[in-house]
Design a protein around this motif. Structure first.
Motif, PDB file in Angstrom:
ATOM      1  N   ALA A 146      82.452  99.803 -37.785  1.00 12.25           N
ATOM      2  CA  ALA A 146      81.564  99.243 -36.766  1.00 12.25           C
ATOM      3  C   ALA A 146      80.298  98.668 -37.395  1.00 12.25           C
ATOM      4  CB  ALA A 146      81.211 100.323 -35.738  1.00 12.25           C
ATOM      5  N   ARG A 147      79.798  99.330 -38.420  1.00 14.80           N
ATOM      6  CA  ARG A 147      78.547  98.852 -39.040  1.00 14.80           C
ATOM      7  C   ARG A 147      78.721  97.494 -39.713  1.00 14.80           C
ATOM      8  NH1 ARG A 147      79.950 103.232 -42.466  1.00 14.80           N
ATOM      9  NH2 ARG A 147      80.464 102.616 -44.623  1.00 14.80           N
ATOM     10  N   ASP A 148      79.954  97.156 -40.105  1.00 14.21           N
ATOM     11  CA  ASP A 148      80.180  95.841 -40.697  1.00 14.21           C
ATOM     12  C   ASP A 148      80.040  94.725 -39.672  1.00 14.21           C
ATOM     13  OD1 ASP A 148      80.607  97.015 -43.123  1.00 14.21           O
ATOM     14  OD2 ASP A 148      82.805  96.888 -43.059  1.00 14.21           O
ATOM     15  N   LEU A 149      80.062  95.088 -38.393  1.00 15.64           N
ATOM     16  CA  LEU A 149      79.852  94.120 -37.315  1.00 15.64           C
ATOM     17  C   LEU A 149      78.520  94.357 -36.619  1.00 15.64           C
ATOM     18  CD1 LEU A 149      83.410  93.927 -35.682  1.00 15.64           C
ATOM     19  CD2 LEU A 149      82.433  92.549 -37.509  1.00 15.64           C
ATOM     20  N   ASP A 150      77.666  95.151 -37.274  1.00 16.84           N
ATOM     21  CA  ASP A 150      76.317  95.450 -36.746  1.00 16.84           C
ATOM     22  C   ASP A 150      76.358  96.019 -35.339  1.00 16.84           C
ATOM     23  OD1 ASP A 150      75.037  94.414 -39.092  1.00 16.84           O
ATOM     24  OD2 ASP A 150      75.359  92.387 -38.332  1.00 16.84           O
TER      25      ASP A 150
ATOM     26  N   VAL B 253      85.996 106.410 -32.905  1.00 14.66           N
ATOM     27  CA  VAL B 253      86.767 105.168 -32.813  1.00 14.66           C
ATOM     28  C   VAL B 253      86.579 104.583 -31.419  1.00 14.66           C
ATOM     29  CG1 VAL B 253      89.051 104.096 -32.987  1.00 14.66           C
ATOM     30  CG2 VAL B 253      88.505 106.087 -34.406  1.00 14.66           C
ATOM     31  N   PHE B 254      86.374 103.276 -31.345  1.00 14.14           N
ATOM     32  CA  PHE B 254      86.330 102.643 -30.028  1.00 14.14           C
ATOM     33  C   PHE B 254      87.009 101.280 -30.065  1.00 14.14           C
ATOM     34  CE2 PHE B 254      82.376 101.641 -32.147  1.00 14.14           C
ATOM     35  CZ  PHE B 254      81.986 100.366 -31.748  1.00 14.14           C
ATOM     36  N   ALA B 255      87.460 100.858 -28.882  1.00 13.91           N
ATOM     37  CA  ALA B 255      88.226  99.620 -28.746  1.00 13.91           C
ATOM     38  C   ALA B 255      87.541  98.716 -27.737  1.00 13.91           C
ATOM     39  CB  ALA B 255      89.647  99.936 -28.297  1.00 13.91           C
ATOM     40  N   LEU B 256      87.963  97.463 -27.715  1.00 13.62           N
ATOM     41  CA  LEU B 256      87.422  96.489 -26.781  1.00 13.62           C
ATOM     42  C   LEU B 256      88.440  96.196 -25.702  1.00 13.62           C
ATOM     43  CD1 LEU B 256      85.827  93.954 -29.306  1.00 13.62           C
ATOM     44  CD2 LEU B 256      84.910  96.119 -28.450  1.00 13.62           C
ATOM     45  N   SER B 257      87.959  96.125 -24.461  1.00 14.64           N
ATOM     46  CA  SER B 257      88.817  95.764 -23.344  1.00 14.64           C
ATOM     47  C   SER B 257      88.498  94.335 -22.924  1.00 14.64           C
ATOM     48  CB  SER B 257      88.603  96.749 -22.191  1.00 14.64           C
ATOM     49  OG  SER B 257      89.589  96.586 -21.206  1.00 14.64           O
ATOM     50  N   THR B 258      88.906  93.943 -21.723  1.00 12.06           N
ATOM     51  CA  THR B 258      88.738  92.556 -21.299  1.00 12.06           C
ATOM     52  C   THR B 258      87.280  92.158 -21.155  1.00 12.06           C
ATOM     53  OG1 THR B 258      90.812  92.767 -20.058  1.00 12.06           O
ATOM     54  CG2 THR B 258      89.442  90.840 -19.589  1.00 12.06           C
ATOM     55  N   HIS B 259      86.496  93.015 -20.494  1.00 16.61           N
ATOM     56  CA  HIS B 259      85.114  92.649 -20.184  1.00 16.61           C
ATOM     57  C   HIS B 259      84.078  93.585 -20.794  1.00 16.61           C
ATOM     58  CE1 HIS B 259      86.608  89.708 -17.321  1.00 16.61           C
ATOM     59  NE2 HIS B 259      87.349  90.643 -16.752  1.00 16.61           N
ATOM     60  N   GLU B 260      84.519  94.658 -21.430  1.00 17.85           N
ATOM     61  CA  GLU B 260      83.567  95.638 -21.944  1.00 17.85           C
ATOM     62  C   GLU B 260      84.250  96.536 -22.966  1.00 17.85           C
ATOM     63  OE1 GLU B 260      82.382  98.026 -18.624  1.00 17.85           O
ATOM     64  OE2 GLU B 260      84.423  98.635 -18.153  1.00 17.85           O
ATOM     65  N   ILE B 261      83.452  97.446 -23.550  1.00 17.81           N
ATOM     66  CA  ILE B 261      84.036  98.458 -24.412  1.00 17.81           C
ATOM     67  C   ILE B 261      85.064  99.245 -23.608  1.00 17.81           C
ATOM     68  CG2 ILE B 261      83.549 100.559 -25.731  1.00 17.81           C
ATOM     69  CD1 ILE B 261      82.555  98.045 -27.065  1.00 17.81           C
ATOM     70  N   HIS B 262      86.226  99.527 -24.208  1.00 18.02           N
ATOM     71  CA  HIS B 262      87.269 100.285 -23.509  1.00 18.02           C
ATOM     72  C   HIS B 262      86.690 101.605 -23.013  1.00 18.02           C
ATOM     73  CE1 HIS B 262      91.112 102.113 -22.596  1.00 18.02           C
ATOM     74  NE2 HIS B 262      91.735 100.990 -22.902  1.00 18.02           N
TER      75      HIS B 262
ATOM     76  N   ASP C 241      77.626 103.470 -28.971  1.00 14.16           N
ATOM     77  CA  ASP C 241      76.672 103.573 -27.862  1.00 14.16           C
ATOM     78  C   ASP C 241      75.523 102.573 -28.016  1.00 14.16           C
ATOM     79  OD1 ASP C 241      75.657 104.796 -30.078  1.00 14.16           O
ATOM     80  OD2 ASP C 241      75.114 106.675 -29.092  1.00 14.16           O
ATOM     81  N   GLY C 242      75.795 101.464 -28.704  1.00 12.07           N
ATOM     82  CA  GLY C 242      74.734 100.494 -28.933  1.00 12.07           C
ATOM     83  C   GLY C 242      75.207  99.056 -28.936  1.00 12.07           C
ATOM     84  N   VAL C 243      76.223  98.727 -28.113  1.00 11.05           N
ATOM     85  CA  VAL C 243      76.697  97.351 -28.024  1.00 11.05           C
ATOM     86  C   VAL C 243      75.741  96.565 -27.125  1.00 11.05           C
ATOM     87  CG1 VAL C 243      78.560  95.832 -27.272  1.00 11.05           C
ATOM     88  CG2 VAL C 243      79.093  98.014 -28.387  1.00 11.05           C
ATOM     89  N   THR C 244      75.073  95.580 -27.707  1.00 12.02           N
ATOM     90  CA  THR C 244      74.081  94.809 -26.949  1.00 12.02           C
ATOM     91  C   THR C 244      74.619  93.468 -26.469  1.00 12.02           C
ATOM     92  OG1 THR C 244      73.215  93.923 -29.028  1.00 12.02           O
ATOM     93  CG2 THR C 244      72.137  95.893 -28.136  1.00 12.02           C
ATOM     94  N   ASN C 245      75.614  92.937 -27.163  1.00 13.20           N
ATOM     95  CA  ASN C 245      76.194  91.643 -26.772  1.00 13.20           C
ATOM     96  C   ASN C 245      77.710  91.746 -26.889  1.00 13.20           C
ATOM     97  OD1 ASN C 245      77.108  88.954 -26.544  1.00 13.20           O
ATOM     98  ND2 ASN C 245      75.181  88.153 -27.373  1.00 13.20           N
TER      99      ASN C 245
END
Length: 346
Positions: free
Chosen positions: A193-197, A261-270, A201-205
Motif C-alpha cells: 500500500a505504501r508504494d501507492l501512497d 490486506v484490503f481490496a478495491l470495489s466498484t466505488h470504494e474500498i471493499h 484507513d487513509g484513502v483520500t482519493n
C-alpha cells in the motif's frame, strides 16, 4: 421482453450474499442463463443500487450460485459461481467466492443433495467448476457453521505461477513497482500500500487509487501474459501489522493481526475482504520472498494467519499435504435468508 419465474434461495455465506439455484431449474443455454441471473440480481444499474433486483449494489452481494449433484465419482456436489457486474449486463464465470462456498455447502445439504447426513452433520466433497477445485465441506446444521478445505494440486505450478515470488513491473505513470502474483482460489497480485501512497484507513482519493490499481493490473497481465479480461489478476494492497480503524471506527490493534490486506470495489474500498483474498494471503505468507511473507508477522504456521481488513479480522490456515498438493482451511457461518420464486424479465 418475457416475464419468467424460477425457484431460488437467497443466502448469506460469511461476508457475502447471493441467489442460489438448483441446476435442474435453469436452462442450459449460456446466453439465456446469463440474462436470467443478471435480471434477478438487478443489473445493470448505472446508479449502483440494483433497485430492480435482489443485489445490494456491491460486489459482495451481486453473486449467484448454481448447485447440483455431481456425476463424477470424485465429488458429491458440484457448483458454478457467477460474479455479476453491478453496472454492466455481464457475468464473470472465471472466478471463485470463498464466502459463498460455505453457503453452497449448506444449500446442498438443506436441498437434500447430500446423502450422508447424521446428527445434523455432513461431510462431503464439492467440485468448484469455475476453477476446477476440490473443496471438502463439513456442515453443522445446528450451529450454522461450515468448515471448508480448498485443495490445490501441483502447488509450484498453481500457487506461484512459475516465476519469482516478487517481481518488478513497469507501470504507466507510476514507474517500477514490486508485485507478488499468487494463484490460490483466484488469481491475485499483492502490492504494498505504501508504494501507492495509501493505507487501509487513509484513502483520500479513491478514484485516483483505483486508476493506479488498474494500471498495475494491466501491466502485470501484459508482463506475465495473464488472460481473463478486466478481472485478472485482482489487485490486493498490503500493509505490515499496525493499529488501524475499521469501517465501524473500532480500533484493530497491531497485536490482533499478522498482516493487513484490503481490496478495491466498484466505488470504494471493499467493505470487507473476499475470503478468496484471505486464503490467497495465507498461501502467500507461507512462500518465502513474497510481499505478504516479508510484511507479515505470522510465525506460528500451525495456527491460522490473522488478516486485518476494513471490517475486522479473518483467518485462514494453509495445510501442506505433500510437495505437490496443498489446502487452505477456513470456517464460516452461513444461513438461508429466503426461499421462493425470483421473477425476471428476459
Amino acid at each position: 421482453m418475457t416475464k419468467k419465474s424460477y425457484p431460488a434461495v437467497f443466502m448469506r455465506g460469511g461476508g457475502a450474499s447471493g441467489l442460489f439455484y438448483l441446476a435442474d431449474d435453469l436452462p442450459t443455454d449460456a446466453a439465456e442463463l446469463d440474462k436470467i441471473l443478471i435480471s434477478a440480481i438487478g443489473s445493470p444499474d448505472r446508479y449502483g443500487v440494483q433497485l430492480d433486483g435482489l443485489g445490494k449494489g456491491t460486489t459482495s452481494s451481486s453473486k449467484s450460485v448454481i448447485v447440483s449433484k455431481s456425476k463424477s465419482k470424485d465429488y458429491d456436489i458440484e457448483y458454478l459461481f457467477a460474479q455479476i457486474s453491478v453496472e454492466n449486463p455481464s457475468v464473470d464465470w472465471t472466478r471463485s467466492c470463498g464466502n459463498l462456498a460455505s453457503a453452497a455447502a449448506l444449500f446442498a445439504v438443506e436441498e437434500g443433495l447430500v446423502d450422508d447426513v447424521k446428527n445434523d452433520k455432513a461431510k462431503f466433497r464439492m467440485h468448484q467448476v469455475n476453477r476446477d477445485e476440490l473443496i471438502e465441506a463439513t456442515v453443522d446444521l445446528n450451529e450454522g457453521l461450515v468448515r471448508l478445505a480448498f485443495y490445490k494440486s501441483k502447488m509450484k505450478e498453481h500457487m506461484r505461477v512459475n516465476f519469482d515470488p516478487t517481481i518488478k513491473v513497469s507501470v504507466e505513470g507510476i514507474g517500477k513497482i514490486d508485485v507478488s502474483v499468487i494463484d490460490a482460489t483466484n488469481l491475485v497480485a499483492f502490492v504494498r500500500a505504501r508504494d501507492l501512497d495509501t493505507k487501509i484507513d487513509g484513502v483520500t482519493n479513491f478514484l485516483e487509487l483505483k486508476d493506479k490499481a488498474e494500471k498495475i493490473r494491466v501491466a502485470v497481465a501484459k508482463a506475465l501474459n495473464i488472460q481473463g479480461g478486466t478481472t485478472n489478476p485482482r489487485i490486493l494492497l498490503v500493509e505490515a501489522p499496525r493499529d488501524f480503524r475499521d469501517r465501524s471506527n473500532r480500533i484493530v490493534a497491531k497485536n490482533q493481526v499478522d498482516i493487513i490486506v484490503f481490496a478495491l470495489s466498484t466505488h470504494e474500498i471493499h467493505a470487507g475482504l473476499p475470503m478468496t483474498a484471505v486464503m490467497a494471503a495465507s498461501v502467500a505468507a507461507g512462500i518465502e520472498g513474497t510481499i505478504v511473507e516479508k510484511e507479515s508477522s505470522w510465525k506460528d504456521q500451525t495456527k491460522p494467519i490473522r488478516v486485518g481488513h476494513p471490517s475486522g479480522v479473518d483467518g485462514a490456515r494453509p495445510i501442506s499435504l505433500s510437495d505437490n498438493e496443498t489446502a487452505v482451511e477456513i470456517v464460516l457461518d452461513a444461513r438461508r435468508l429466503m426461499s421462493g420464486l425470483v421473477h425476471v424479465n428476459v
